[in-house]
Structures are given as structure tokens and as C-alpha cells.
Design an enzyme around this catalytic site. Structure first.
Site, PDB file in Angstrom:
ATOM      1  N   VAL A  64       0.809  -1.222   0.000  1.00  0.00           N
ATOM      2  CA  VAL A  64       0.000   0.000   0.000  1.00  0.00           C
ATOM      3  C   VAL A  64       0.839   1.268   0.000  1.00  0.00           C
ATOM      4  CG1 VAL A  64      -1.945  -1.145   1.130  1.00  0.00           C
ATOM      5  CG2 VAL A  64      -0.235   0.044   2.533  1.00  0.00           C
ATOM      6  N   TYR A 159       2.877   5.248  15.839  1.00  0.00           N
ATOM      7  CA  TYR A 159       1.635   4.471  15.741  1.00  0.00           C
ATOM      8  C   TYR A 159       0.445   5.307  16.202  1.00  0.00           C
ATOM      9  CZ  TYR A 159      -1.722   0.675  16.063  1.00  0.00           C
ATOM     10  OH  TYR A 159      -2.836  -0.110  15.894  1.00  0.00           O
ATOM     11  N   SER A 162      -0.314   7.887  13.613  1.00  0.00           N
ATOM     12  CA  SER A 162      -0.933   7.310  12.414  1.00  0.00           C
ATOM     13  C   SER A 162      -2.406   7.027  12.634  1.00  0.00           C
ATOM     14  CB  SER A 162      -0.198   6.028  11.999  1.00  0.00           C
ATOM     15  OG  SER A 162      -0.488   4.933  12.855  1.00  0.00           O
TER      16      SER A 162
END
Length: 255
Positions: A64, A159, A162
Site C-alpha cells: 500500500v 503508531y 498514524s
């Protein structure tokens, strides 16, 4: 009638864990599913399981983070399979190095996590945007409890950033695409036992206990716990739901 009959659903990161469970759940509700994963063999294996059970499934290799590859896959799906009406952005990674770790590790974490967990969501969504608009489709993004908080247990700031970004992206898209009839929502998993965290659970059972002890339902979640909310958000049952996040965390954020 199955809830997702006549839909074509694309799921990223579908070779294992939550993506695998959603793909199988969608297929059982009548959708023709397209499984995308960096692990081509894993995605093909899950697609085979779905077909063996009487469902319809195809699989393709996809990283991706590679925008041109996302565009190419969208074209291939359109030519070979048909008009996509459901997209699940599930592909993601998690690491637990804090900001004060070795500089190289911190920088690598930031670049890798943001590239997959956030930019990857943009790349795939942008690639499939036209068929989704034409179909008045549904987008389901996989966020996290860390779409809201940074956990006290070891977790990388990348993380958390995100997953905050995924929720913001979800709201922005819902606002922009609503006029086209496209609904955009997110799911916020709590502590879910998947291959993604298998090593951490095995090496640090105390960490898993911290999560479970904080969870009112008193257990870790499973990938299958995400399927019901994912079906709901992709189906007409949620026809007036957009810009929302459905938390699937056993009540973690209530205490």
C-alpha cells in the site's frame, strides 16, 4: 437476503488477522471479496478458503505504500472483477519503540508506520475513489483506541500519530464525499489477539494482562469480534451513519 449481496469489497491486509476475518465475514454475507496483501501467498490462501466455503474471492499482491501499484490494482480489479462498492483499509503495522530510543530505530519506525498506516490508507482510497463514488459506496478504515489516546504501555508515537490521522482522514472524507452518497466510517479495535501482536503477547504476558485488567469485559478481543461492526458499516443497516468510529475495545475507553 445476505447483507452484502451484489457488493464487491476490497480489503487490504487481508492475508491474516482482522483483514482475514473481515474478508471471510463479508463473503459469508454475499459480497465478492478482493483480498490485497503484501504476503501474496497468505492472501491467496484465504481466498481459497472462501471459495472452498462457497464464496467468491480473488487475491492480489499489493504494497500500500506504492502509489502507482495501488492505481494499477484498482484498474486491474475494475477490468477483471467489476465496480468496487466497499473498501476496507486494514493494512497496518505496530511497533513499540518510544521516542527516546535509538535515533535510527525511532526514525525508521516513523517512516515505516506513517507510510503504511496513514499514507497507505490515502493511496488505496485515492486509487479506488472513482468506482466508490460511482457506486455510492462505503469506506471502512481501521483505526484504534490510539485514535484517541497514547497508551501508558510501551507504544511508538508514530503508531499513535498514524491512528489519530486515520480518524481525521475518515472525518474529512465523510464530509467531502457525503454529497456523492459515499459513507466513510472507522472501527477502533482495542487489544485484539492477532498475528501482529503474537510475539509481544508471548514474550511479555504482563503487558497483555495490563490491557485485559483495564478492559471491563475482562478479555482480549479476537479478529472475529471486528466482523460484526465491519459488516454493519458496509451494509444498508448503517445507511445514515458516516464520519463515525465504532469502538470495539471491550469498554477499554470507558474506564
Amino acid at each position: 437476503m445476505p447483507l452484502l449481496q451484489n457488493h464487491i469489497a476490497v480489503i487490504t491486509g487481508a492475508g491474516s488477522g482482522i483483514g482475514r476475518a473481515i474478508a471471510k465475514g463479508y463473503a459469508s454475507e454475499g459480497a465478492r471479496v478482493v483480498l490485497l496483501d503484501m504476503n501474496e501467498q497468505a492472501a491467496a490462501s484465504v481466498a481459497g478458503e472462501i471459495r472452498d466455503a462457497g464464496g467468491k474471492a480473488e487475491s492480489f499482491l499489493l504494497d500500500v505504500t506504492k502509489r502507482e501499484d495501488c492505481v494499477a490494482i484498482a484498474r486491474r480489479v475494475a477490468d477483471k472483477i467489476g465496480q468496487v462498492s466497499i473498501l476496507v483499509n486494514n493494512a497496518g503495522i505496530a511497533r513499540r519503540n518510544g521516542m527516546l530510543g535509538a535515533a535510527e530505530a525511532v526514525i525508521n519506525d516513523w517512516e515505516d508506520i506513517i507510510a503504511i498506516n496513514l499514507t497507505g490508507v490515502f493511496n488505496v482510497t485515492h486509487a479506488f475513489l472513482e468506482p466508490l463514488r460511482a457506486a455510492k459506496g462505503r469506506i471502512v478504515n481501521i483505526g484504534s483506541i490510539q485514535s484517541f489516546v497514547h497508551l501508558k504501555t510501551p507504544s511508538s508515537p508514530a503508531y499513535t500519530a498514524s491512528k489519530h490521522g486515520v480518524l481525521g482522514f475518515t472525518k474529512a472524507l465523510a464530509a467531502e464525499l457525503g454529497k456523492d452518497g459515499v459513507r466513510v466510517n472507522a472501527i477502533g479495535p482495542g487489544f485484539i489477539e492477532t498475528p501482529l501482536n503474537e510475539k509481544v503477547r508471548a514474550s511479555n504476558p504482563a503487558l497483555a494482562k495490563v490491557f485485559v485488567d483495564h478492559t471491563p469485559l475482562g478479555r482480549a478481543g479476537t479478529a472475529e469480534d471486528i466482523v460484526g461492526p465491519a459488516v454493519f458499516l458496509a451494509s444498508d443497516l448503517s445507511a445514515y451513519v458516516s464520519g463515525s468510529i465504532v469502538m470495539v475495545d471491550g469498554g477499554y475507553r470507558t474506564v
